[in-house]
Design an enzyme around this catalytic site. Structure first.
Site, PDB file in Angstrom:
ATOM      1  N   PRO A   2      31.298  51.390  85.643  1.00  0.00           N
ATOM      2  CA  PRO A   2      31.921  51.242  84.320  1.00  0.00           C
ATOM      3  C   PRO A   2      33.371  50.783  84.459  1.00  0.00           C
ATOM      4  CG  PRO A   2      30.883  53.402  84.557  1.00  0.00           C
ATOM      5  CD  PRO A   2      30.864  52.756  85.905  1.00  0.00           C
ATOM      6  N   GLU A   3      33.796  49.890  83.588  1.00  0.00           N
ATOM      7  CA  GLU A   3      35.184  49.436  83.634  1.00  0.00           C
ATOM      8  C   GLU A   3      35.983  50.166  82.552  1.00  0.00           C
ATOM      9  OE1 GLU A   3      35.646  45.315  84.628  1.00  0.00           O
ATOM     10  OE2 GLU A   3      33.729  45.275  85.646  1.00  0.00           O
ATOM     11  N   LYS A  52      39.946  53.971  85.015  1.00  0.00           N
ATOM     12  CA  LYS A  52      38.573  54.466  85.119  1.00  0.00           C
ATOM     13  C   LYS A  52      38.518  55.992  85.187  1.00  0.00           C
ATOM     14  CE  LYS A  52      37.224  50.246  87.499  1.00  0.00           C
ATOM     15  NZ  LYS A  52      36.685  49.685  88.746  1.00  0.00           N
ATOM     16  N   ARG A 257      32.551  44.199  96.799  1.00  0.00           N
ATOM     17  CA  ARG A 257      31.776  43.867  95.608  1.00  0.00           C
ATOM     18  C   ARG A 257      31.594  42.358  95.554  1.00  0.00           C
ATOM     19  NH1 ARG A 257      32.581  47.628  91.594  1.00  0.00           N
ATOM     20  NH2 ARG A 257      30.723  46.707  90.653  1.00  0.00           N
TER      21      ARG A 257
END
Ligand SMILES: [Zn+2]
Length: 268
Positions: A2-3, A52, A257
């Site tokens: 989640p950002e 976050k 990522r």
């Protein structure tokens, strides 16, 4: 993962549902049981996010949550379901109408009880958050001194808080900046424009709950809401033609990522 916009939404939803009232806090799984007992039955003052990180303030004690890659909240009204699986933390409150409201946390990287001083230490380590009134110059001070690539710097939460893999790829594309450019080669004007754009995009993300970075004219379907496949310029579009120039979008791992970019639009 989640950002920042997801955490901002969660903070707002939890604040609206639980703040100002007593919260029954438990840890059916047991991993957070001792801490849950300490705040159980206390009045929740507020829930806020920074980047976050999620902070639920119960007087001098703060429940700190970082969802990480696998953390997830589920919530509802009325009676909560029978606890199942690795249910780390459950909140139950009366809700606005007394009918009951609950939320369950599973799979989070961090779920811990902190003092407000310890919360301050976490905030001190985080860079500015585009969703909060914070100072983009603090991020630029670090970017402009760094030989590290801008693609890596944008993911560094000490530089900038809340941006993750999707916003990283998309903001660089929208500003035609190569993810491999060293931070020190990013100009102040470029950074100012990127920050302003992040504020706009992330606020839109808070409203819709989705990350949509494409302009309607660049989508396959120009009218109506952006479909799932029309939401991004480069994120998860490996091998597909760039929406602007037609060059196949590329991918490569950066900071653990997948990074996505157009080698033509983002040549330098
Ligand atoms: Zn392109």
């Amino acid at each position: 993962m989640p950002e920042g916009h997801t955490l901002f939404r969660l903070a707002r939803q939890q604040h609206a549902a639980f703040a100002g009232r007593e919260v029954h806090v438990t840890s059916p799984q047991g991993r957070f049981a001792a801490e849950a007992e300490l705040v159980d039955g206390r009045v929740l003052d507020e829930v806020t996010s920074w980047g976050k990180h999620l902070f639920a303030v119960f007087g001098p004690d703060v429940v700190h949550v970082h969802l990480g890659l696998y953390g997830k909240y589920t919530s509802g009204t009325g009676l909560p379901p029978e606890p199942r699986g690795a249910l780390r933390m459950r909140w139950e409150g009366p809700g606005e109408d007394g009918e009951g409201v609950w939320t369950d946390l599973r799979g989070a990287t961090a779920c811990e009880l902190l003092t407000d001083g310890e919360m301050g230490l976490i905030l001190d380590r985080l860079g500015p958050d585009p969703l909060r009134r914070s100072d983009p110059a603090k991020a630029f001070a670090r970017i402009s001194r760094s030989r590290v690539t801008i693609g890596a710097l944008l993911m560094d939460q000490a530089v900038l808080a809340g941006v993750g893999n999707v916003y990283r790829a998309e903001i660089l594309f929208r500003h035609r900046i190569s993810p491999f450019r060293p931070g020190k080669a990013v100009t102040e004007a470029e950074w100012t424009a990127m920050w302003a754009d992040l504020v706009t995009l992330m606020k839109a993300g808070v409203r819709s709950g989705r990350i949509i970075t494409t302009r309607p004219e660049d989508r396959d379907r120009k009218r109506g809401a952006a479909s799932r496949t029309d939401a991004s310029y480069v994120y998860r579009r490996t091998g597909l033609p760039c929406r602007i120039c037609g060059t196949p979008v590329r991918t490569e791992v950066m900071v653990g990522r997948n990074l996505f970019w157009c080698p033509t639009c983002q040549a330098v």
